[in-house]
Write an enzyme that holds these catalytic residues in place. Structure first.
Site, PDB file in Angstrom:
ATOM      1  CG  ASP A 111      -1.866  -1.145   1.292  1.00  0.00           C
ATOM      2  OD1 ASP A 111      -1.904  -1.920   0.323  1.00  0.00           O
ATOM      3  OD2 ASP A 111      -2.577  -1.284   2.309  1.00  0.00           O
ATOM      4  CG  ASP A 197      -3.253   4.372  -0.227  1.00  0.00           C
ATOM      5  OD1 ASP A 197      -2.899   5.501   0.161  1.00  0.00           O
ATOM      6  OD2 ASP A 197      -4.002   3.624   0.442  1.00  0.00           O
ATOM      7  CG  HIS A 248      -5.357  -0.568  -1.979  1.00  0.00           C
ATOM      8  ND1 HIS A 248      -5.165  -1.012  -0.703  1.00  0.00           N
ATOM      9  CD2 HIS A 248      -5.095   0.771  -1.955  1.00  0.00           C
ATOM     10  CE1 HIS A 248      -4.816   0.010   0.072  1.00  0.00           C
ATOM     11  NE2 HIS A 248      -4.766   1.109  -0.675  1.00  0.00           N
ATOM     12  CG  ASP A 250      -3.629  -5.257  -4.599  1.00  0.00           C
ATOM     13  OD1 ASP A 250      -4.631  -4.701  -4.149  1.00  0.00           O
ATOM     14  OD2 ASP A 250      -2.563  -5.350  -3.967  1.00  0.00           O
ATOM     15  CB  CYS A 356      -2.231  -6.497   0.469  1.00  0.00           C
ATOM     16  SG  CYS A 356      -3.731  -6.317  -0.477  1.00  0.00           S
TER      17      CYS A 356
HETATM   18  N1  ABU Z   1      -6.413  -3.724   0.231  1.00  0.00           N
HETATM   19  C1  ABU Z   1      -7.123  -4.318  -0.821  1.00  0.00           C
HETATM   20  C2  ABU Z   1      -8.626  -4.288  -0.568  1.00  0.00           C
HETATM   21  C3  ABU Z   1      -9.406  -4.309  -1.832  1.00  0.00           C
HETATM   22  C4  ABU Z   1     -10.823  -4.777  -1.665  1.00  0.00           C
HETATM   23  O1  ABU Z   1     -11.358  -4.732  -0.551  1.00  0.00           O
HETATM   24  O2  ABU Z   1     -11.447  -5.208  -2.638  1.00  0.00           O
END
Ligand code: ABU
Length: 391
Positions: A111, A197, A248, A250, A356
């Site tokens: 992050d 981020d 995020h 990913d 992550c």
């Molecule tokens: N830190 C990734 C969280 C992404 C999501 O909750 O889909």
């Protein structure tokens, strides 16, 4: 010839060195203008507030066990693994412009930190409790900087995190209102300061895709463009309008190998933005439904069930996945990947899963163009900047 230590141009080349997070001294994320943590169980949430203070010792230990399991697996594949320094996340933060009761944790380096080729960049971050989250990584960064003369180190400008940087009423918006406004891409952060981020960026060689989200705004993406394009990168903003709480990239859009992206069936890319991929012969593989529903995710976990697709590639053929995601294992196997399943669900409430919880420092390989049919004029071409990679 001096050794290159920092060298990672994409998300899939053969992995040689990586940082894996640690759960020691983690705290619950506090409520603040950039984050409104809530209990998973809606009934319990009416009775109990979201906890405050340090995470319980046994919860931290279970997460550390799984993080150590990831370390052991990576080392068995010949990868050098480094860990962040311990940090007291219980220390409150007070700057001239904001205060917050505690910090968070060092489980998710992804992050905060990102490697763009031979550069390590520290993100601005978007939440007050994460303002100083670069600190557990600084000793490592100094080590890389001292040992690798080609390594470039930058820290993006720190935002004020003043009340004015946030749109606090965002947390009160109904789902209907968010749905109506999904194409505005306006969330809990405003557009006045540079905010991003690192985990909203995804690296595809020359091309970097950055998601507009609750944690990255348009000014953040403009900053990344002006910063990276003089070095020869092409920076693209991408959007996933059906993700009403994006944070995020990913768990939404995960490249696994040249020409292959794992996509989220509930969060399709904005109409028109897929063209670049299709024109350049990229294949989208839809992730299967995760093992858990959102309601079945761990009580204090603030991420979605799509942590299921937060996988870590250790080569263009090898992917580490969470052990319970059997449908995903089968799908990846069918597409020719070797799957390495490991338990990781105890890490979920610390902010993420396998991608992550890591930050790759070195992958074997160089910067390549995976979008050869792209017609793009980088910003650098319109300025006097030198447009060339340091390879
Ligand atoms: N830190 C990734 C969280 C992404 C999501 O909750 O889909």
């Amino acid at each position: 010839m001096q050794m290159r230590i920092v060298n990672a141009w994409n998300e899939w080349d053969e992995l040689e060195e990586i940082v894996v997070g640690i759960a020691d001294d983690a705290y619950f994320e506090p409520t603040e203008p950039g984050s409104c943590p809530a209990l998973r169980d809606k009934h319990a949430a009416k009775i109990f507030p979201f906890p405050k203070g340090p995470k319980k010792q046994e919860v931290t230990e279970k997460a550390n066990e799984e993080l150590n399991g990831l370390v052991a697996l990576l080392e068995s594949h010949g990868v050098t693994v480094r860990r962040p320094e311990k940090h007291n996340f219980g220390t409150p933060v007070k700057t001239p412009l904001f205060e917050v009761e505690n910090q968070y944790c060092a489980v998710c380096p992804r992050d905060v930190m990102i490697t763009f080729g031979n550069e390590i960049l520290e993100a601005t971050m978007s939440r007050r409790a994460r303002f100083f989250e670069y600190l557990p990584y600084r000793k490592l960064v100094y080590e890389y900087w001292n040992q690798d003369p080609y390594m470039i180190w930058n820290a993006a400008p720190k935002p004020t995190m003043h009340d004015l940087m946030y749109r606090e009423e965002f947390w009160e918006w109904s789902l209907e209102k968010r749905f109506e406004r999904m194409h505005d891409f306006e969330f809990c952060i405003t557009q006045d300061e540079v905010i991003f981020d690192a985990a909203d960026c995804s690296r595809f060689g020359h091309d970097i895709f950055v998601q507009e989200s609750m944690t990255t705004n348009r000014a953040g993406i403009r900053w990344l463009k002006r910063h990276l394009e003089p070095r020869g990168f092409r920076v693209h903003d991408v959007h996933f309008p059906l993700d009403l709480f994006p944070s995020h990239i990913d768990c939404t859009f995960v490249p696994l190998a040249p020409g292959v992206v794992l996509t989220n069936p509930e969060r399709p890319i904005k109409a028109g933005e897929e063209k670049l991929f299709i024109d350049n012969d990229w294949q989208f593989i839809e992730a299967p439904h995760p093992t858990s529903t959102d309601d079945e995710m761990p009580m204090f976990c603030q991420s979605s069930k799509w942590l299921a697709m937060n996988v870590l590639s250790i080569s263009p053929k090898k992917v580490i996945c969470e052990e319970q995601e059997h449908s995903l294992h089968e799908l990846l196997d069918k597409h020719g990947f070797d799957v390495y399943p490991i338990p990781f669900r105890n890490v979920f409430e610390f902010g993420g899963s396998l991608h992550c919880a890591t930050w790759d420092i070195r992958r074997r390989g160089t910067c390549k163009d995976y979008f050869p049919k792209l017609n793009y004029t980088p910003l650098a071409a319109t300025t006097n900047s030198v447009s060339r990679f340091i390879m």
